[in-house]
Design a protein around this motif. Structure first.
Motif, PDB file in Angstrom:
ATOM      1  N   SER A 102       0.863  -1.189   0.000  1.00 52.96           N
ATOM      2  CA  SER A 102       0.000   0.000   0.000  1.00 52.96           C
ATOM      3  C   SER A 102       0.894   1.232   0.000  1.00 52.96           C
ATOM      4  O   SER A 102       1.993   1.196   0.538  1.00 52.96           O
ATOM      5  N   GLY A 103       0.394   2.316  -0.553  1.00 56.18           N
ATOM      6  CA  GLY A 103       1.119   3.590  -0.506  1.00 56.18           C
ATOM      7  C   GLY A 103       2.523   3.447  -1.073  1.00 56.18           C
ATOM      8  O   GLY A 103       2.726   2.911  -2.172  1.00 56.18           O
ATOM      9  N   THR A 104       3.497   3.897  -0.303  1.00 57.31           N
ATOM     10  CA  THR A 104       4.892   3.827  -0.742  1.00 57.31           C
ATOM     11  C   THR A 104       5.313   2.389  -1.056  1.00 57.31           C
ATOM     12  O   THR A 104       6.031   2.139  -2.030  1.00 57.31           O
ATOM     13  N   SER A 105       4.872   1.456  -0.233  1.00 57.82           N
ATOM     14  CA  SER A 105       5.286   0.062  -0.434  1.00 57.82           C
ATOM     15  C   SER A 105       4.746  -0.483  -1.759  1.00 57.82           C
ATOM     16  O   SER A 105       5.362  -1.355  -2.378  1.00 57.82           O
TER      17      SER A 105
ATOM     18  N   SER B  66       5.873  -4.097   3.237  1.00 57.72           N
ATOM     19  CA  SER B  66       5.242  -3.170   4.182  1.00 57.72           C
ATOM     20  C   SER B  66       6.259  -2.724   5.224  1.00 57.72           C
ATOM     21  O   SER B  66       6.999  -3.551   5.743  1.00 57.72           O
ATOM     22  N   GLN B  67       6.301  -1.445   5.497  1.00 59.33           N
ATOM     23  CA  GLN B  67       7.176  -0.947   6.564  1.00 59.33           C
ATOM     24  C   GLN B  67       6.696  -1.513   7.898  1.00 59.33           C
ATOM     25  O   GLN B  67       7.448  -2.153   8.616  1.00 59.33           O
ATOM     26  N   SER B  68       5.416  -1.254   8.195  1.00 65.55           N
ATOM     27  CA  SER B  68       4.888  -1.601   9.521  1.00 65.55           C
ATOM     28  C   SER B  68       4.563  -3.073   9.668  1.00 65.55           C
ATOM     29  O   SER B  68       4.616  -3.622  10.765  1.00 65.55           O
ATOM     30  N   GLY B  69       4.179  -3.706   8.576  1.00 65.97           N
ATOM     31  CA  GLY B  69       3.702  -5.088   8.657  1.00 65.97           C
ATOM     32  C   GLY B  69       2.329  -5.170   9.286  1.00 65.97           C
ATOM     33  O   GLY B  69       1.863  -6.244   9.651  1.00 65.97           O
TER      34      GLY B  69
ATOM     35  N   SER C  70      -0.430  -2.958   7.989  1.00 67.81           N
ATOM     36  CA  SER C  70      -1.465  -2.349   7.141  1.00 67.81           C
ATOM     37  C   SER C  70      -2.563  -3.373   6.884  1.00 67.81           C
ATOM     38  O   SER C  70      -2.300  -4.463   6.359  1.00 67.81           O
TER      39      SER C  70
ATOM     40  N   VAL D  57      -2.853  -4.904   3.409  1.00 65.21           N
ATOM     41  CA  VAL D  57      -1.797  -5.867   3.064  1.00 65.21           C
ATOM     42  C   VAL D  57      -2.108  -7.218   3.741  1.00 65.21           C
ATOM     43  O   VAL D  57      -1.981  -8.283   3.117  1.00 65.21           O
TER      44      VAL D  57
ATOM     45  N   ALA E  31       6.834   7.712   4.372  1.00 63.12           N
ATOM     46  CA  ALA E  31       7.956   6.756   4.315  1.00 63.12           C
ATOM     47  C   ALA E  31       9.127   7.352   3.538  1.00 63.12           C
ATOM     48  O   ALA E  31       8.942   7.937   2.474  1.00 63.12           O
TER      49      ALA E  31
ATOM     50  N   GLU F 239       1.494  14.084   0.776  1.00 58.61           N
ATOM     51  CA  GLU F 239       1.542  13.837   2.225  1.00 58.61           C
ATOM     52  C   GLU F 239       2.144  15.025   2.984  1.00 58.61           C
ATOM     53  O   GLU F 239       1.623  15.428   4.015  1.00 58.61           O
TER      54      GLU F 239
ATOM     55  N   LYS G 154       0.511   6.655  10.172  1.00 59.85           N
ATOM     56  CA  LYS G 154       1.641   5.934   9.584  1.00 59.85           C
ATOM     57  C   LYS G 154       1.268   4.543   9.110  1.00 59.85           C
ATOM     58  O   LYS G 154       1.648   4.118   8.031  1.00 59.85           O
ATOM     59  N   SER G 155       0.582   3.786   9.981  1.00 53.06           N
ATOM     60  CA  SER G 155       0.170   2.492   9.450  1.00 53.06           C
ATOM     61  C   SER G 155      -1.327   2.366   9.696  1.00 53.06           C
ATOM     62  O   SER G 155      -1.817   2.617  10.785  1.00 53.06           O
ATOM     63  N   VAL G 156      -2.016   2.043   8.624  1.00 55.42           N
ATOM     64  CA  VAL G 156      -3.468   2.074   8.668  1.00 55.42           C
ATOM     65  C   VAL G 156      -3.969   0.661   8.940  1.00 55.42           C
ATOM     66  O   VAL G 156      -3.969  -0.191   8.042  1.00 55.42           O
TER      67      VAL G 156
HETATM   68  C1  G6P Z   1      -0.084   4.655   5.206  1.00 56.20           C
HETATM   69  C2  G6P Z   1       1.020   5.700   5.241  1.00 56.20           C
HETATM   70  C3  G6P Z   1       1.853   5.612   3.971  1.00 56.20           C
HETATM   71  C4  G6P Z   1       2.412   4.194   3.822  1.00 56.20           C
HETATM   72  C5  G6P Z   1       1.267   3.177   3.776  1.00 56.20           C
HETATM   73  C6  G6P Z   1       1.760   1.743   3.778  1.00 56.20           C
HETATM   74  O1  G6P Z   1      -1.014   5.001   4.231  1.00 56.20           O
HETATM   75  O2  G6P Z   1       0.473   6.993   5.393  1.00 56.20           O
HETATM   76  O3  G6P Z   1       2.927   6.537   4.056  1.00 56.20           O
HETATM   77  O4  G6P Z   1       3.186   4.108   2.671  1.00 56.20           O
HETATM   78  O5  G6P Z   1       0.458   3.338   4.940  1.00 56.20           O
HETATM   79  O6  G6P Z   1       2.359   1.435   5.002  1.00 56.20           O
HETATM   80  P1  G6P Z   1       3.200   0.122   5.263  1.00 56.20           P
HETATM   81  O7  G6P Z   1       3.544   0.183   6.712  1.00 56.20           O
HETATM   82  O8  G6P Z   1       2.294  -1.051   4.922  1.00 56.20           O
HETATM   83  O9  G6P Z   1       4.381   0.174   4.371  1.00 56.20           O
END
Ligand code: G6P
Length: 586
Positions: free
Chosen positions: A292-295, A339-342, A344, A347, A392, A470, A581-583
């Protein structure tokens, strides 16, 4: 998405809770509140705004008592108002709760409770938990029975902490994160280890569908059937405590500047995982890449480098779209989830769909304790340290480095990339920000920016547009170079700026022609290139690097440009309005 926190111990709770909330503010930051128990009375303060603003207005950290709960909110149900801020007390004032997630059947439960005489002060779905707990506690007079009954009545995704007027805490987890921090003489309940890392690095990651009861220095964990369950204590990396801005004005700036180092650390010590991933890719029927998003922008780049350098076909899929098209996933394939956060939700939903189709899951993720990391068959860590800025930056470039390493492996190391040399060239870009700062000033009063790139530079155009939206709230759009003449050219006039991504690769001369066509319509051109041209009104010089590395070379100065433009526009680069940051909700 919100953050929740609870404290039970020998210290005064409120200052500890406020500190923890500040560190978890990236999860949601439109309102904040704290409730504590002292002498069998619950006291509560809350308001709209960031933690420091609300704290200086109402002094959250002066509440008395050694037990407490706290919350930062990212509004889903109901506007950003004091009344909608958490904690929410029950009607009797004898129970207060904080909640992260969504209660899907709240309307039904609310009208049932209203018929029974309960009243509601907020528009939130969360407040029903407080009153449902009150009702169930009045019937059972037992906290465990109360929680069991309540979780059987609510539907949705949630983590909540409830505080009773005698100082007992209870917390339940269902598809939203909840971690117990185990200190010497105290306990923490938190959405993220950042909420308590200053006090302890012993953490219990609660399983889905479990709850914890905390009382008089002991805790017990149960599943939703009421059975007592065991737990393991994980030593959390102290590195997560490193989430301070240091000398930087913002986390975002710090994280941009960490990239020469994080590029080198990405995927470090994950040789086996990269080897396993390459193996899965070689034998897979189909390869899907999601995020999602940047990922998701990383997924778009992955598709291009896999086909260009190792002739492997892969399909990028936007995580949020897959649920509407699950038949896209063919049986026995692999899904690479980035995913940054793991955490989302979109995802995680995509993973669920792929697992149903018997696919193997490769996770490329920063948080190794996240749901994604636990669901994946192979996990590759970004290893870039905590990323607090909502937009991100370093996690994106770390994702790209890992994708390059996978491609390198698939080519049997025929493609060689000198990451040390590359990291130095990124340092050089960052060491001379003055030109970029000046260009940032030019964007102050602009309402539309377009970013144009071809081939592998196109996903960087979409990532640049995302950063601009953003951080600066400027309308920004990525344009695939060749599509200019099929529509976007109509938008070009002297009011717009266009960023041209024009490295000296195979796209160079076509993109230069596009730049000339745009300039002829009066738009201002910012050229991002290793080659100077008279067509650019402003030139952001990038280093001459091997072709595969151009995407990172381009995005780093654009991150910086966006940061400086945000300062000019007086927005908060770390915490953009309305975002989180993580939805973790769909
Ligand atoms: C949110 C953030 C974005 C990010 C996306 C995916 O929408 O605002 O900046 O890229 O989540 O997050 P993730 O943790 O899955 O990479």
């Amino acid at each position: 998405m919100c953050s929740i926190i609870g404290y039970y111990g020998n210290e005064i709770a409120a200052p500890i809770l406020v500190k923890g909330l500040k560190r978890m503010e990236y999860r949601g930051y439109d309102s904040v509140g704290v409730a504590t128990e002292s002498e069998n009375q619950i006291e509560l303060k809350k308001g709209t705004g960031k933690v420091s603003e609300v704290n200086s207005k109402v002094q959250l950290d002066t509440l008395p008592g050694k037990v407490g709960i706290g919350h930062t909110r990212w509004a889903t149900h109901g506007k950003v108002t004091d009344a909608n801020a958490h904690p929410h007390p029950s009607n009797s004032g004898k129970i207060a709760i904080v909640h992260n997630g969504i209660i899907e059947n709240f309307e039904e439960l609310k009208s049932q409770l209203e018929n029974e005489g309960y009243s509601f002060k907020s528009e939130t779905d969360s407040e029903i938990i407080a009153n449902l707990l009150q009702k169930n506690y009045e019937q059972t007079n037992d906290v465990k029975e109360t929680i069991l009954k309540t979780v059987s009545q609510i539907k949705g995704h949630y983590a909540f902490v409830a505080m009773f007027e005698d100082g007992q805490l209870a917390a339940a987890r269902f598809h939203e994160p909840l971690i117990i921090g185990v200190g010497q003489d105290d306990f923490f309940l938190s959405s993220d280890v950042l909420g308590f890392i200053e006090y302890t690095d012993d953490a219990i990651y609660m399983e889905n569908g479990t709850f914890v009861l905390l009382d008089k220095n002991k805790f017990q964990i149960f599943n939703f059937e009421g059975e007592h369950i065991g737990y393991g204590i994980t030593k959390v990396s102290k590195e997560f405590g490193d989430a301070y801005k240091g000398d930087y004005a913002h986390f975002t700036l710090k994280e941009i500047y960490e990239q020469p180092e994080t590029i080198l650390k990405a995927g470090e010590k994950t040789f086996d995982a990269i080897e396993n991933t390459a193996d899965y890719i070689r034998h897979a029927k189909n390869i899907y890449i999601t995020g999602s998003g940047t990922s998701y922008n990383s997924a778009l780049i992955a598709k291009q480098i896999l086909s260009k350098y190792v002739k492997i076909k892969a399909e990028p899929i936007m995580s949020s779209e897959l649920q509407f098209n699950p038949e896209t996933i063919e049986e026995n394939s692999i899904l690479i989830a980035i995913s940054q956060s793991g955490e989302s939700a979109d995802v995680l939903e995509a993973i669920k769909i792929a697992k149903k189709a018997n696919c193997k899951i490769i996770g490329i993720v920063n948080l190794l304790t996240s749901s994604l990391a636990r669901e994946a068959d192979v996990v590759i860590g970004l290893n870039c340290g905590p990323e607090i800025g909502v937009a991100a930056t370093k996690s994106f470039t770390a994702q790209l480095v890992i994708l390059y390493k996978i491609v390198q492996r698939l080519s049997n190391n025929e493609i060689t990339i000198n990451f040390d040399e590359f990291s130095e060239s990124v340092s050089k870009t960052l060491d001379n920000p003055s030109n970029i700062k000046e260009i940032g000033k030019e964007l102050k009063d602009i309402s539309d920016i377009y970013i144009l790139g071809r081939g592998i530079n196109y996903p960087i155009a979409t990532e640049s547009a995302l950063k601009l939206k953003e951080l600066t709230y400027i309308h920004a759009e990525g344009i695939p170079g060749g599509e200019l003449k099929h529509g976007p050219l109509a938008l070009m006039d002297s009011n717009v700026f266009v960023i041209i991504l024009n490295p000296n690769d195979s796209t160079y001369s076509d993109t230069l022609t596009s730049a000339r066509e745009i300039k002829a319509r009066g738009a201002k051109i910012i050229g991002v290139s290793d080659v100077k041209s008279d067509v650019y009104d402003y030139w952001i010089e990038i280093p001459k690097v091997s072709e595969v590395l151009y995407p990172i070379s381009e995005i780093v100065p654009i991150q910086l440009l966006t940061y400086y433009a945000a300062l000019e526009k007086n927005t908060d680069p770390d915490y953009p309005r309305n975002l989180a940051k993580s939805v973790t909700v769909k």
